[in-house]
Design a protein around this motif. Structure first.
Motif, PDB file in Angstrom:
ATOM      1  N   LEU A 120       0.836  -1.199   0.000  1.00  0.00           N
ATOM      2  CA  LEU A 120       0.000   0.000   0.000  1.00  0.00           C
ATOM      3  C   LEU A 120       0.879   1.260   0.000  1.00  0.00           C
ATOM      4  CD1 LEU A 120      -2.857  -0.927   2.499  1.00  0.00           C
ATOM      5  CD2 LEU A 120      -2.922  -0.934   0.012  1.00  0.00           C
ATOM      6  N   GLU A 121       1.997   1.175  -0.730  1.00  0.00           N
ATOM      7  CA  GLU A 121       2.885   2.331  -0.810  1.00  0.00           C
ATOM      8  C   GLU A 121       2.120   3.519  -1.394  1.00  0.00           C
ATOM      9  OE1 GLU A 121       3.621  -0.649  -1.876  1.00  0.00           O
ATOM     10  OE2 GLU A 121       5.191  -1.284  -0.481  1.00  0.00           O
ATOM     11  N   GLU A 122       2.422   4.709  -0.908  1.00  0.00           N
ATOM     12  CA  GLU A 122       1.728   5.912  -1.342  1.00  0.00           C
ATOM     13  C   GLU A 122       2.052   6.209  -2.804  1.00  0.00           C
ATOM     14  OE1 GLU A 122       1.386  10.613  -0.060  1.00  0.00           O
ATOM     15  OE2 GLU A 122       2.275   9.128   1.292  1.00  0.00           O
ATOM     16  N   LEU A 123       1.018   6.458  -3.590  1.00  0.00           N
ATOM     17  CA  LEU A 123       1.212   6.766  -5.000  1.00  0.00           C
ATOM     18  C   LEU A 123       1.658   8.216  -5.165  1.00  0.00           C
ATOM     19  CD1 LEU A 123      -2.000   5.081  -6.476  1.00  0.00           C
ATOM     20  CD2 LEU A 123       0.332   4.225  -6.633  1.00  0.00           C
ATOM     21  N   PRO A 124       2.492   8.494  -6.168  1.00  0.00           N
ATOM     22  CA  PRO A 124       2.894   9.882  -6.399  1.00  0.00           C
ATOM     23  C   PRO A 124       1.687  10.728  -6.808  1.00  0.00           C
ATOM     24  CG  PRO A 124       3.594   8.469  -8.217  1.00  0.00           C
ATOM     25  CD  PRO A 124       3.075   7.567  -7.148  1.00  0.00           C
ATOM     26  N   THR A 125       1.658  11.966  -6.342  1.00  0.00           N
ATOM     27  CA  THR A 125       0.541  12.841  -6.666  1.00  0.00           C
ATOM     28  C   THR A 125       0.951  13.851  -7.723  1.00  0.00           C
ATOM     29  OG1 THR A 125       1.142  14.320  -4.854  1.00  0.00           O
ATOM     30  CG2 THR A 125      -0.505  12.622  -4.391  1.00  0.00           C
ATOM     31  N   GLY A 126      -0.043  14.241  -8.539  1.00  0.00           N
ATOM     32  CA  GLY A 126       0.189  15.230  -9.570  1.00  0.00           C
ATOM     33  C   GLY A 126      -0.143  16.621  -9.068  1.00  0.00           C
ATOM     34  N   ALA A 127      -0.173  17.570  -9.999  1.00  0.00           N
ATOM     35  CA  ALA A 127      -0.428  18.965  -9.629  1.00  0.00           C
ATOM     36  C   ALA A 127      -1.810  19.151  -9.021  1.00  0.00           C
ATOM     37  CB  ALA A 127      -0.267  19.860 -10.856  1.00  0.00           C
ATOM     38  N   THR A 128      -2.771  18.293  -9.388  1.00  0.00           N
ATOM     39  CA  THR A 128      -4.127  18.425  -8.876  1.00  0.00           C
ATOM     40  C   THR A 128      -4.272  17.860  -7.458  1.00  0.00           C
ATOM     41  OG1 THR A 128      -4.804  16.308  -9.853  1.00  0.00           O
ATOM     42  CG2 THR A 128      -5.134  18.304 -11.191  1.00  0.00           C
ATOM     43  N   GLY A 129      -3.210  17.257  -6.940  1.00  0.00           N
ATOM     44  CA  GLY A 129      -3.283  16.661  -5.609  1.00  0.00           C
ATOM     45  C   GLY A 129      -3.821  15.244  -5.627  1.00  0.00           C
ATOM     46  N   ARG A 130      -4.148  14.749  -6.823  1.00  0.00           N
ATOM     47  CA  ARG A 130      -4.636  13.367  -6.954  1.00  0.00           C
ATOM     48  C   ARG A 130      -3.505  12.471  -7.446  1.00  0.00           C
ATOM     49  NH1 ARG A 130      -9.814  15.897  -9.759  1.00  0.00           N
ATOM     50  NH2 ARG A 130      -8.463  15.854 -11.591  1.00  0.00           N
ATOM     51  N   PRO A 131      -3.614  11.143  -7.240  1.00  0.00           N
ATOM     52  CA  PRO A 131      -2.567  10.245  -7.745  1.00  0.00           C
ATOM     53  C   PRO A 131      -2.356  10.421  -9.247  1.00  0.00           C
ATOM     54  CG  PRO A 131      -4.051   9.074  -6.265  1.00  0.00           C
ATOM     55  CD  PRO A 131      -4.653  10.429  -6.485  1.00  0.00           C
ATOM     56  N   VAL A 132      -1.112  10.366  -9.666  1.00  0.00           N
ATOM     57  CA  VAL A 132      -0.780  10.509 -11.082  1.00  0.00           C
ATOM     58  C   VAL A 132      -1.419   9.374 -11.887  1.00  0.00           C
ATOM     59  CG1 VAL A 132       1.094  10.479 -12.768  1.00  0.00           C
ATOM     60  CG2 VAL A 132       1.371  11.711 -10.613  1.00  0.00           C
ATOM     61  N   GLN A 133      -2.124   9.752 -12.953  1.00  0.00           N
ATOM     62  CA  GLN A 133      -2.796   8.777 -13.800  1.00  0.00           C
ATOM     63  C   GLN A 133      -1.959   8.514 -15.057  1.00  0.00           C
ATOM     64  OE1 GLN A 133      -5.853   7.255 -13.128  1.00  0.00           O
ATOM     65  NE2 GLN A 133      -5.730   8.237 -11.125  1.00  0.00           N
ATOM     66  N   VAL A 134      -2.038   7.293 -15.541  1.00  0.00           N
ATOM     67  CA  VAL A 134      -1.395   6.938 -16.809  1.00  0.00           C
ATOM     68  C   VAL A 134      -2.493   6.697 -17.832  1.00  0.00           C
ATOM     69  CG1 VAL A 134       0.073   5.279 -18.008  1.00  0.00           C
ATOM     70  CG2 VAL A 134       0.583   5.908 -15.636  1.00  0.00           C
ATOM     71  N   PHE A 135      -2.460   7.469 -18.910  1.00  0.00           N
ATOM     72  CA  PHE A 135      -3.468   7.336 -19.966  1.00  0.00           C
ATOM     73  C   PHE A 135      -2.814   6.686 -21.174  1.00  0.00           C
ATOM     74  CE2 PHE A 135      -4.504  11.111 -17.427  1.00  0.00           C
ATOM     75  CZ  PHE A 135      -5.729  10.710 -16.917  1.00  0.00           C
ATOM     76  N   GLU A 136      -3.268   5.473 -21.467  1.00  0.00           N
ATOM     77  CA  GLU A 136      -2.647   4.699 -22.538  1.00  0.00           C
ATOM     78  C   GLU A 136      -2.936   5.317 -23.902  1.00  0.00           C
ATOM     79  OE1 GLU A 136      -0.667   2.266 -21.943  1.00  0.00           O
ATOM     80  OE2 GLU A 136      -1.036   2.149 -19.782  1.00  0.00           O
ATOM     81  N   GLU A 137      -2.027   5.075 -24.844  1.00  0.00           N
ATOM     82  CA  GLU A 137      -2.240   5.557 -26.204  1.00  0.00           C
ATOM     83  C   GLU A 137      -3.464   4.851 -26.792  1.00  0.00           C
ATOM     84  OE1 GLU A 137       0.253   5.856 -30.386  1.00  0.00           O
ATOM     85  OE2 GLU A 137       1.280   6.109 -28.461  1.00  0.00           O
ATOM     86  N   PRO A 138      -4.399   5.596 -27.379  1.00  0.00           N
ATOM     87  CA  PRO A 138      -5.647   4.986 -27.840  1.00  0.00           C
ATOM     88  C   PRO A 138      -5.455   4.125 -29.090  1.00  0.00           C
ATOM     89  CG  PRO A 138      -5.552   7.279 -28.496  1.00  0.00           C
ATOM     90  CD  PRO A 138      -4.367   7.051 -27.600  1.00  0.00           C
ATOM     91  N   ALA A 139      -6.318   3.151 -29.210  1.00  0.00           N
ATOM     92  CA  ALA A 139      -6.295   2.305 -30.410  1.00  0.00           C
ATOM     93  C   ALA A 139      -6.799   3.113 -31.603  1.00  0.00           C
ATOM     94  CB  ALA A 139      -7.178   1.080 -30.191  1.00  0.00           C
ATOM     95  N   PRO A 140      -6.321   2.798 -32.803  1.00  0.00           N
ATOM     96  CA  PRO A 140      -6.815   3.509 -33.997  1.00  0.00           C
ATOM     97  C   PRO A 140      -8.294   3.225 -34.227  1.00  0.00           C
ATOM     98  CG  PRO A 140      -5.368   1.679 -34.609  1.00  0.00           C
ATOM     99  CD  PRO A 140      -5.284   1.816 -33.127  1.00  0.00           C
ATOM    100  N   LEU A 141      -8.989   4.185 -34.814  1.00  0.00           N
ATOM    101  CA  LEU A 141     -10.410   4.019 -35.104  1.00  0.00           C
ATOM    102  C   LEU A 141     -10.590   3.158 -36.353  1.00  0.00           C
ATOM    103  CD1 LEU A 141     -11.674   7.675 -34.532  1.00  0.00           C
ATOM    104  CD2 LEU A 141     -11.908   5.732 -32.988  1.00  0.00           C
ATOM    105  N   LYS A 142     -11.636   2.329 -36.325  1.00  0.00           N
ATOM    106  CA  LYS A 142     -11.932   1.484 -37.493  1.00  0.00           C
ATOM    107  C   LYS A 142     -12.746   2.240 -38.533  1.00  0.00           C
ATOM    108  CE  LYS A 142     -11.740  -2.792 -34.802  1.00  0.00           C
ATOM    109  NZ  LYS A 142     -12.481  -4.000 -34.326  1.00  0.00           N
ATOM    110  N   SER A 143     -13.458   3.282 -38.096  1.00  0.00           N
ATOM    111  CA  SER A 143     -14.234   4.111 -39.019  1.00  0.00           C
ATOM    112  C   SER A 143     -14.284   5.520 -38.467  1.00  0.00           C
ATOM    113  CB  SER A 143     -15.655   3.553 -39.194  1.00  0.00           C
ATOM    114  OG  SER A 143     -16.332   3.523 -37.950  1.00  0.00           O
ATOM    115  N   HIS A 144     -14.745   6.462 -39.287  1.00  0.00           N
ATOM    116  CA  HIS A 144     -14.751   7.864 -38.885  1.00  0.00           C
ATOM    117  C   HIS A 144     -16.159   8.453 -38.942  1.00  0.00           C
ATOM    118  CE1 HIS A 144     -10.368   8.074 -38.838  1.00  0.00           C
ATOM    119  NE2 HIS A 144     -10.387   7.359 -39.952  1.00  0.00           N
ATOM    120  N   GLY A 145     -16.413   9.388 -37.987  1.00  0.00           N
ATOM    121  CA  GLY A 145     -17.692  10.085 -37.966  1.00  0.00           C
ATOM    122  C   GLY A 145     -18.797   9.242 -37.374  1.00  0.00           C
ATOM    123  N   PRO A 146     -19.941   9.888 -37.038  1.00  0.00           N
ATOM    124  CA  PRO A 146     -20.132  11.341 -37.009  1.00  0.00           C
ATOM    125  C   PRO A 146     -19.373  11.982 -35.843  1.00  0.00           C
ATOM    126  CG  PRO A 146     -22.069  10.261 -36.115  1.00  0.00           C
ATOM    127  CD  PRO A 146     -21.164   9.166 -36.621  1.00  0.00           C
TER     128      PRO A 146
END
Length: 295
Positions: A14-40
């Motif tokens: 239960l080690e303390e997670l590093p916090t970001g500027a917002t005071g919340r734990p730093v989040q990792v946002f994965e690179e999104p998968a490519p879209l199979k189609s476009h629109g709307p």
């Protein structure tokens, strides 16, 4: 005097997670998968009635970051100053602009779309003529919905449409909110910028109640943050306390690279791709995709 240490026992795992500027734990946002189609497209207004908070900078760089992840992006310059068009190196005179489309229901919006230097990022420009739009629209039937009718004709060609609103809550901004599925509020980490957010959210609520029941607040993006100043840190803390999870984890720092990129007419993601600000906007794009605000 020696600094006091926390005598509480740290439980294994239960080690303390590093916090970001917002005071919340730093989040990792994965690179999104490519879209199979476009629109709307999902339409998002970048809105704040205070000027100089980073709306145009965010529109340029968020649009470029989303395009870099394979999204088809259309940016709408909806400010008579034409800063979005200039920041993307697009001419605004002797071309069809958003003003022409608002005043003439017969014009094809595709005629106004211009490509930028960023693959996948297009723009409908604006110039000072747009400042006369409020006068011309005042007697129009359903004047709050004119932009929505324009964008309906190009929506299927894009995944996301970003509207760079002018710093006011007049008829143009109401048009943008009526046309939008969501609102992103860039908020400078400065006290006077904070004061107007409640009024803006009240306006969004009125538009939801009277004109566009589907609109929602996609998030508040803290901009021009300087961790070295107590003022910036306190303002960001107050924003997070007031709006909770509606504040994005991504925070955009203050840097002179933004005006340098604007002079060059390219997004910072191209001007200085390894700079912390470029990486921050790429993270903001990933976060918005993960939140479902963008496809």
């Amino acid at each position: 005097m020696a600094r006091k240490t926390d005598s509480r026992t740290q439980l294994p795992g239960l080690e303390e997670l590093p916090t970001g500027a917002t005071g919340r734990p730093v989040q990792v946002f994965e690179e999104p998968a490519p879209l199979k189609s476009h629109g709307p497209a999902r339409i998002v207004s970048l809105c704040n009635q205070k000027g100089g908070v980073g709306k145009t900078t965010t529109t340029i760089n968020l649009g470029a970051a989303l395009a870099g992840y394979g999204r088809r992006v259309l940016a709408i310059d909806f400010d008579p100053q034409g800063a979005l068009s200039a920041g993307l190196g697009v001419p605004t005179h002797d071309v069809t602009t958003i003003y022409d489309l608002l005043l003439s229901g017969s014009k094809d919006p595709h005629e106004a779309i211009q490509q930028t230097s960023v693959e996948g990022l297009d723009i409908i420009p604006a110039n000072i003529d747009l400042s006369a739009a409020e006068v011309h629209l005042v007697n129009e039937v359903a004047r709050e919905q004119i932009l929505a009718r324009v964008l309906r004709k190009v929506s299927n060609d894009y995944d996301i449409i970003l509207i760079d609103c002018q710093p006011s809550l007049g008829i143009l901004t109401v048009n943008a909110l009526t046309a939008s599925h969501g609102v992103l509020i860039p908020l400078e980490c400065e006290f006077f910028a904070l004061r107007g957010v409640a009024l803006l959210i009240e306006t969004i609520d009125k538009v939801r109640d009277r004109l566009n029941p589907a609109i929602e607040l996609d998030g508040i993006l803290a901009t021009m943050y300087d961790s070295r100043t107590l003022h910036s840190r306190e303002v960001l803390e107050r924003v997070v306390d007031a709006f909770g999870d509606r504040v994005l984890d991504t925070v955009i720092g203050r840097t002179v690279k933004f005006p340098d990129a604007s002079v060059a007419g390219v997004p910072i993601t191209e001007f200085a791709p390894e700079h912390a600000a470029a990486k921050a906007y790429k993270q903001a794009a990933r976060e918005l995709i993960q939140r479902g605000a963008v496809a």
